[in-house]
Scaffold this active site. Structure first.
Site, PDB file in Angstrom:
ATOM      1  CG  HIS A 216     -24.752 -57.669  67.917  1.00 49.41           C
ATOM      2  ND1 HIS A 216     -24.358 -57.235  69.146  1.00 49.41           N
ATOM      3  CD2 HIS A 216     -26.040 -57.528  67.722  1.00 49.41           C
ATOM      4  CE1 HIS A 216     -25.634 -57.225  70.062  1.00 49.41           C
ATOM      5  NE2 HIS A 216     -26.395 -57.387  69.095  1.00 49.41           N
TER       6      HIS A 216
HETATM    7  C1  UD1 Z   1     -30.082 -60.347  66.170  1.00 45.86           C
HETATM    8  C2  UD1 Z   1     -31.195 -59.338  66.826  1.00 45.86           C
HETATM    9  C3  UD1 Z   1     -30.880 -58.286  67.778  1.00 45.86           C
HETATM   10  C4  UD1 Z   1     -29.867 -59.064  68.920  1.00 45.86           C
HETATM   11  C5  UD1 Z   1     -28.771 -59.992  68.324  1.00 45.86           C
HETATM   12  C6  UD1 Z   1     -28.250 -60.775  69.205  1.00 45.86           C
HETATM   13  C7  UD1 Z   1     -33.196 -58.756  65.436  1.00 45.86           C
HETATM   14  C8  UD1 Z   1     -33.707 -57.680  64.661  1.00 45.86           C
HETATM   15  N1  UD1 Z   1     -31.884 -58.469  65.674  1.00 45.86           N
HETATM   16  O1  UD1 Z   1     -29.350 -59.126  65.537  1.00 45.86           O
HETATM   17  O2  UD1 Z   1     -31.601 -57.871  68.462  1.00 45.86           O
HETATM   18  O3  UD1 Z   1     -29.010 -58.047  69.734  1.00 45.86           O
HETATM   19  O4  UD1 Z   1     -29.400 -60.787  67.270  1.00 45.86           O
HETATM   20  O5  UD1 Z   1     -27.045 -61.313  68.810  1.00 45.86           O
HETATM   21  O6  UD1 Z   1     -33.935 -59.747  65.655  1.00 45.86           O
HETATM   22  N2  UD1 Z   1     -25.513 -64.749  61.016  1.00 45.86           N
HETATM   23  C9  UD1 Z   1     -24.561 -65.469  60.909  1.00 45.86           C
HETATM   24  N3  UD1 Z   1     -24.402 -66.831  61.576  1.00 45.86           N
HETATM   25  C10 UD1 Z   1     -25.472 -66.874  62.629  1.00 45.86           C
HETATM   26  C11 UD1 Z   1     -26.341 -65.655  62.945  1.00 45.86           C
HETATM   27  C12 UD1 Z   1     -26.081 -64.572  62.091  1.00 45.86           C
HETATM   28  O7  UD1 Z   1     -23.925 -65.627  59.843  1.00 45.86           O
HETATM   29  O8  UD1 Z   1     -25.297 -67.617  63.452  1.00 45.86           O
HETATM   30  C13 UD1 Z   1     -25.433 -63.420  60.098  1.00 45.86           C
HETATM   31  C14 UD1 Z   1     -26.929 -63.610  59.188  1.00 45.86           C
HETATM   32  O9  UD1 Z   1     -26.761 -64.338  58.099  1.00 45.86           O
HETATM   33  C15 UD1 Z   1     -27.035 -62.040  58.960  1.00 45.86           C
HETATM   34  C16 UD1 Z   1     -26.335 -61.271  60.278  1.00 45.86           C
HETATM   35  O10 UD1 Z   1     -25.624 -62.471  60.538  1.00 45.86           O
HETATM   36  O11 UD1 Z   1     -26.468 -61.732  57.844  1.00 45.86           O
HETATM   37  C17 UD1 Z   1     -27.546 -60.629  61.094  1.00 45.86           C
HETATM   38  O12 UD1 Z   1     -28.312 -61.738  61.625  1.00 45.86           O
HETATM   39  P1  UD1 Z   1     -29.543 -61.235  62.444  1.00 45.86           P
HETATM   40  O13 UD1 Z   1     -30.240 -62.356  63.070  1.00 45.86           O
HETATM   41  O14 UD1 Z   1     -30.486 -60.740  61.207  1.00 45.86           O
HETATM   42  O15 UD1 Z   1     -29.219 -60.148  63.207  1.00 45.86           O
HETATM   43  P2  UD1 Z   1     -28.173 -59.860  64.380  1.00 45.86           P
HETATM   44  O16 UD1 Z   1     -27.624 -58.719  63.962  1.00 45.86           O
HETATM   45  O17 UD1 Z   1     -27.773 -61.161  64.848  1.00 45.86           O
HETATM   46  N1  UDP Z   2     -22.062 -63.866  74.192  1.00 48.75           N
HETATM   47  C1  UDP Z   2     -21.429 -64.823  74.112  1.00 48.75           C
HETATM   48  N2  UDP Z   2     -20.477 -64.911  73.388  1.00 48.75           N
HETATM   49  C2  UDP Z   2     -20.019 -64.250  72.634  1.00 48.75           C
HETATM   50  C3  UDP Z   2     -20.538 -62.694  72.545  1.00 48.75           C
HETATM   51  C4  UDP Z   2     -21.666 -62.779  73.434  1.00 48.75           C
HETATM   52  O1  UDP Z   2     -21.782 -66.073  74.689  1.00 48.75           O
HETATM   53  O2  UDP Z   2     -19.041 -64.212  71.675  1.00 48.75           O
HETATM   54  C5  UDP Z   2     -23.093 -63.712  75.092  1.00 48.75           C
HETATM   55  C6  UDP Z   2     -22.882 -62.607  76.194  1.00 48.75           C
HETATM   56  O3  UDP Z   2     -22.299 -62.916  77.330  1.00 48.75           O
HETATM   57  C7  UDP Z   2     -24.521 -62.159  76.590  1.00 48.75           C
HETATM   58  C8  UDP Z   2     -25.246 -62.522  75.474  1.00 48.75           C
HETATM   59  O4  UDP Z   2     -24.257 -63.307  74.477  1.00 48.75           O
HETATM   60  O5  UDP Z   2     -24.820 -63.134  77.614  1.00 48.75           O
HETATM   61  C9  UDP Z   2     -25.302 -61.070  74.517  1.00 48.75           C
HETATM   62  O6  UDP Z   2     -25.933 -61.470  73.374  1.00 48.75           O
HETATM   63  P1  UDP Z   2     -25.649 -60.230  72.193  1.00 48.75           P
HETATM   64  O7  UDP Z   2     -24.749 -59.468  72.403  1.00 48.75           O
HETATM   65  O8  UDP Z   2     -25.516 -61.010  70.883  1.00 48.75           O
HETATM   66  O9  UDP Z   2     -27.106 -59.697  71.899  1.00 48.75           O
HETATM   67  P2  UDP Z   2     -27.922 -58.603  72.747  1.00 48.75           P
HETATM   68  O10 UDP Z   2     -27.890 -58.796  74.285  1.00 48.75           O
HETATM   69  O11 UDP Z   2     -27.224 -57.191  72.507  1.00 48.75           O
HETATM   70  O12 UDP Z   2     -29.349 -58.610  72.568  1.00 48.75           O
END
Ligand code: UD1
Ligand code: UDP
Length: 367
Positions: A216
């Protein structure tokens, strides 16, 4: 003592679950008429799909948020700015002793900044991590959050050293090696996951080896060639074993838009209990997630990291993890190497599952 917890993204729910549970245990043990610790939870709304947010509150019994800001799907400036404005309003109203923030997302930075400008003390859980890649939004968020935090809870010795190297010893702040709250969560929910999750039978995975993969990170998904190369490498790996890919909404959108063909078994994001069961049964983890690199270690599984650097360097040094970037040859050879690797998992790198209670005790001591 009143704490405002600011969370918004999936990994923060998992980390905060451990601390909220420690708060509940502390209050229960104190047996006072009123709770000794009063926690107010702000959910910024950054993650909002049912299986990216609510499922964690339900499964991990995290108290329902007192405030839900519903701020998401925006660029960095708009997202962080709107969060800052709304969190400030809540903090003026709530007047907490501490604001507690987790990790390195936009929700983390907004929470810390709002508090600091109001002269409310900030505690940062997962402080001191560095990738030394300023191209990552997370690196900017964590450096700025650390710099304005009063209390820095470091999960590892490396994190403490990183802060010392940046001169934090000379700033008016307190650095504490707390251990990792994700270790607390993994230890606590492991048994519940074994009882409650049926994902292994649901996906028919019990009889054959499989790899667990997540992608991601912006640096992979926002660069079409990088994502295409990673998917291509994963397709090759499916010749060896199934690759289960619970797909982040960000990655799904981009893979669909770019019409990337995959031979992986793509599933919707799963809850924490299913994820633990996948970790228990997988042969190997391939990921660009920060949290999952550590969880691979907690569950004694080798890991290939689909990034050029990692904050969790002790895992690379210990041979538990290999960095493969987004190069097809490197990913495939790292997979072959790690698949049969047997590093020593009997090492205490992240604490013994007591990080959350340590955090609570320090918040009390330094309030
Ligand atoms: C964010 C964090 C990242 C973290 C990740 C965990 C920042 C800059 N990034 O990245 O550090 O590792 O979360 O997963 O804060 N979206 C959905 N549904 C959701 C959530 C997101 O559709 O429930 C879509 C949003 O609309 C957006 C994209 O995913 O288009 C990215 O979401 P965003 O929260 O901006 O960043 P992440 O890639 O999730
Ligand atoms: N995770 C989860 N379901 C998923 C993918 C990840 O519960 O489908 C959990 C994973 O086990 C870990 C956390 O989400 O505990 C990690 O989050 P993510 O990878 O989104 O963010 P990051 O750690 O890179 O910030």
């Amino acid at each position: 003592m009143k704490i405002v917890t600011v969370i918004g993204a999936r990994p923060q729910f998992i980390k905060a679950a451990a601390v909220s549970r420690a708060i509940a245990e502390y209050n229960a043990a104190a047996q006072d008429q009123y709770p000794s610790i009063y926690e107010v939870i702000i959910h910024t709304g950054q993650h909002f799909d049912e299986n990216m947010s609510d499922i964690f509150f339900d499964e991990m019994q995290i108290p329902r948020p007192d405030y839900h800001l519903e701020i998401n799907s925006l660029g960095h400036g708009a997202m962080t700015g709107r969060m800052l404005e709304k969190i400030e309003e809540v903090l003026i109203n709530e007047k907490p002793d501490w604001v507690l923030v987790y990790g390195d997302t936009n929700s983390t930075l907004a929470g810390a900044l709002a508090a600091k400008k109001l002269h409310i003390k900030v505690a940062h859980v997962e402080a001191g991590l560095r990738s030394y890649n300023m191209g990552m939004p997370e690196e900017i968020n964590r450096i700025l959050t650390d710099r304005i935090s009063d209390l820095l809870f470091c999960p590892t010795d490396t994190a403490v050293k990183n802060l010392e190297r940046e001169g934090f010893g000379t700033f008016p702040c307190c650095i504490i090696k707390s251990g990792d709250v994700m270790q607390d969560a993994a230890l606590f929910y492991r048994e519940t996951a074994a009882r409650k999750s049926d994902i292994i039978s649901r996906l028919n995975l019990s009889a054959k080896p499989f790899a667990l993969c997540t992608i991601h990170r912006a640096e992979n998904t926002d660069v079409p060639e990088r994502l295409a190369t990673i998917v291509n490498a994963l397709n090759d790996i499916t010749e060896e074993m199934d690759v289960i890919l619970p797909i982040h909404p960000r990655t799904r959108k981009i893979m669909e838009a770019k019409m990337l063909d995959t031979k992986c078994i793509i599933i919707d994001p799963v809850g924490y209990l299913d994820m633990i069961q996948l970790l228990e049964h997988t042969r190997i983890v391939l990921t660009d997630s920060g949290g999952l690199q550590k969880e691979a270690f907690f569950f004694c599984k080798p890991c290939v990291t689909l990034r050029d650097e990692t904050e969790w360097v002790e895992l690379v040094e210990g041979g538990h993890n290999t960095l493969a970037g987004a190069n097809k040859l490197d990913i495939c050879s790292a997979f072959l190497k790690m698949r049969s690797a047997s590093p020593n998992f009997d090492r205490n790198l992240y604490g013994a599952g007591q990080a959350a209670s340590r955090i609570i005790n320090e918040l009390f001591r330094l309030q």
